[in-house]
Scaffold this active site. Sequence first.
Site, PDB file in Angstrom:
ATOM      1  CE  LYS A  21      -4.962  60.061  15.999  1.00 23.10           C
ATOM      2  NZ  LYS A  21      -5.214  59.396  14.698  1.00 23.10           N
ATOM      3  CE1 TYR A  71      -0.404  62.644  15.812  1.00 28.35           C
ATOM      4  CE2 TYR A  71      -2.137  62.332  14.201  1.00 28.35           C
ATOM      5  CZ  TYR A  71      -1.213  61.808  15.083  1.00 28.35           C
ATOM      6  OH  TYR A  71      -1.106  60.450  15.240  1.00 28.35           O
TER       7      TYR A  71
HETATM    8  P1  NAD Z   1      -7.715  49.940  10.952  1.00 24.91           P
HETATM    9  O1  NAD Z   1      -9.079  49.996  10.366  1.00 24.91           O
HETATM   10  O2  NAD Z   1      -6.571  49.651  10.049  1.00 24.91           O
HETATM   11  O3  NAD Z   1      -7.691  48.845  12.124  1.00 24.91           O
HETATM   12  C1  NAD Z   1      -8.721  48.735  13.079  1.00 24.91           C
HETATM   13  C2  NAD Z   1      -8.653  47.361  13.708  1.00 24.91           C
HETATM   14  O4  NAD Z   1      -9.724  47.210  14.632  1.00 24.91           O
HETATM   15  C3  NAD Z   1      -8.796  46.235  12.671  1.00 24.91           C
HETATM   16  O5  NAD Z   1      -7.871  45.220  12.961  1.00 24.91           O
HETATM   17  C4  NAD Z   1     -10.217  45.736  12.875  1.00 24.91           C
HETATM   18  O6  NAD Z   1     -10.365  44.367  12.575  1.00 24.91           O
HETATM   19  C5  NAD Z   1     -10.389  45.976  14.374  1.00 24.91           C
HETATM   20  N1  NAD Z   1     -11.798  46.044  14.784  1.00 24.91           N
HETATM   21  C6  NAD Z   1     -12.350  45.347  15.787  1.00 24.91           C
HETATM   22  N2  NAD Z   1     -13.642  45.619  15.904  1.00 24.91           N
HETATM   23  C7  NAD Z   1     -13.947  46.487  14.948  1.00 24.91           C
HETATM   24  C8  NAD Z   1     -15.155  47.136  14.558  1.00 24.91           C
HETATM   25  N3  NAD Z   1     -16.317  46.923  15.186  1.00 24.91           N
HETATM   26  N4  NAD Z   1     -15.088  47.979  13.514  1.00 24.91           N
HETATM   27  C9  NAD Z   1     -13.917  48.197  12.880  1.00 24.91           C
HETATM   28  N5  NAD Z   1     -12.741  47.639  13.209  1.00 24.91           N
HETATM   29  C10 NAD Z   1     -12.769  46.766  14.221  1.00 24.91           C
HETATM   30  O7  NAD Z   1      -7.497  51.298  11.744  1.00 24.91           O
HETATM   31  P2  NAD Z   1      -6.116  51.953  12.178  1.00 24.91           P
HETATM   32  O8  NAD Z   1      -5.705  52.939  11.145  1.00 24.91           O
HETATM   33  O9  NAD Z   1      -5.138  50.928  12.577  1.00 24.91           O
HETATM   34  O10 NAD Z   1      -6.590  52.813  13.447  1.00 24.91           O
HETATM   35  C11 NAD Z   1      -6.758  52.223  14.731  1.00 24.91           C
HETATM   36  C12 NAD Z   1      -6.542  53.291  15.803  1.00 24.91           C
HETATM   37  O11 NAD Z   1      -5.218  53.793  15.696  1.00 24.91           O
HETATM   38  C13 NAD Z   1      -7.472  54.503  15.672  1.00 24.91           C
HETATM   39  O12 NAD Z   1      -7.821  54.969  16.939  1.00 24.91           O
HETATM   40  C14 NAD Z   1      -6.614  55.538  14.964  1.00 24.91           C
HETATM   41  O13 NAD Z   1      -6.965  56.870  15.282  1.00 24.91           O
HETATM   42  C15 NAD Z   1      -5.236  55.205  15.518  1.00 24.91           C
HETATM   43  N6  NAD Z   1      -4.153  55.581  14.579  1.00 24.91           N
HETATM   44  C16 NAD Z   1      -3.110  56.284  15.073  1.00 24.91           C
HETATM   45  C17 NAD Z   1      -2.076  56.662  14.240  1.00 24.91           C
HETATM   46  C18 NAD Z   1      -0.904  57.438  14.786  1.00 24.91           C
HETATM   47  O14 NAD Z   1      -0.130  57.945  13.990  1.00 24.91           O
HETATM   48  N7  NAD Z   1      -0.740  57.532  16.091  1.00 24.91           N
HETATM   49  C19 NAD Z   1      -2.120  56.321  12.886  1.00 24.91           C
HETATM   50  C20 NAD Z   1      -3.200  55.581  12.423  1.00 24.91           C
HETATM   51  C21 NAD Z   1      -4.224  55.213  13.271  1.00 24.91           C
END
Ligand code: NAD
Length: 371
Positions: A127, A224
């Site tokens: 999401k 949410y």
């Molecule tokens: P994060 O920044 O920790 O991870 C993002 C990942 O994408 C990294 O590994 C990064 O290297 C990679 N990436 C590749 N290309 C990129 C670019 N151009 N710019 C930035 N990052 C790049 O983020 P996250 O918290 O893991 O979030 C990722 C997704 O998961 C988002 O869509 C977020 O909304 C979702 N999320 C959902 C929940 C949930 O509870 N369901 C919780 C956190 C995040």
Amino acid sequence: MGAGAATAAIALPSYIIPYGEKKKNYDGKKLNIALCGLGNYAGALADGLETSQYCRLAGIATGHAEKAETWKKQYNIPEKNIYSYQNFDAIVNNKDIDLVYVVLPNAMHKEFVIRAAKAGKHVITEKPMATSVKDCESMIKACNDAGVQLAVGYRLHYEPYHLEIKRLGQEKIFGQVRFIEASLGYKTYDEAKALQGCDFNDQKEWRLNKKMAGGGPLMDLGIYCIQSCRYVLGEEPIAVQAQFSPVMSPKLFAQVEEAITWQLEFASGAVCNSASSYGYNIDRFFASADNGEFELSPGLSYGPFKGKTSKGDLSFPDINQQTTQLDEIGKLILAEKPLPRHITGEEGIKDIRIIEAIYKAAQTGTKITLA
Ligand code: NAD
């Protein structure tokens, strides 16, 4: 007073396995999942997969060779199941991957969902489903055309406290719900960071970059609140109003909102008031109905949750939300059964349509009606 005595609480679905309890035995084929994007949330999903009965972490796609190496060792992932973003499409030839779980920044969901679908893989995307309704439409079409299933990672749809508030609302256990407050926010950045500002092109700052995130806390956390209001009422909003909050850290919030409040109106007359923020902490759901109230606080994060009603406390087991979500999706895909509509792309697009209306309402200062 326990929930059972108070409100004849839901009989817990059989898939609910509290933390620490032994899993049931399942000896059949597991759904082989490749995580695409190895950031923070991919870590939570990998943990969830470790205790999953029906799914296993079989592959990864990442832009960082060193991360691939770490994950390969930590999770015993065969070299042939490791992809970069460049060679990702070769996954079409890999029979050992059944599903791709896209955990990339929001604006990248569309590209990788479509590439995974074209490779004939089922897909779960995190999401928010995408950063625009138009992108959601392309993703749904690509999955339909390829004959694969598309789910959105709505972890709360299998969580017992949320199943209970959905029942309390939709079955009108306390009568018609008239008013909901649902808010989620985290103080995400410290004072030093607020003063120093950020490089908006730095990948680590994608949540502050409008192009990558699509918006601020509304996209990330507010979704949410919107979701819970919709499934507790069992109806769709017909109008929205919204207000951007004052910007306290202009060096960070130059592209996306720091905090926002909004109100949803429903045909039943119910109204939901919500806030979402990167500047302060809030994590609660409260519903007032004709004959009583029910609430969760904390209630929208990873838990453990606390809940009460005007007839007594709610008490359900604390679960691993990721394991439960993955198992319920995995079980159905393994059985070649359709996923329930409430977790598919058809659901994800509804939230993005509402989010677009909320931003329009905040920008124009007018009430926006939803068809
Ligand atoms: P994060 O920044 O920790 O991870 C993002 C990942 O994408 C990294 O590994 C990064 O290297 C990679 N990436 C590749 N290309 C990129 C670019 N151009 N710019 C930035 N990052 C790049 O983020 P996250 O918290 O893991 O979030 C990722 C997704 O998961 C988002 O869509 C977020 O909304 C979702 N999320 C959902 C929940 C949930 O509870 N369901 C919780 C956190 C995040």
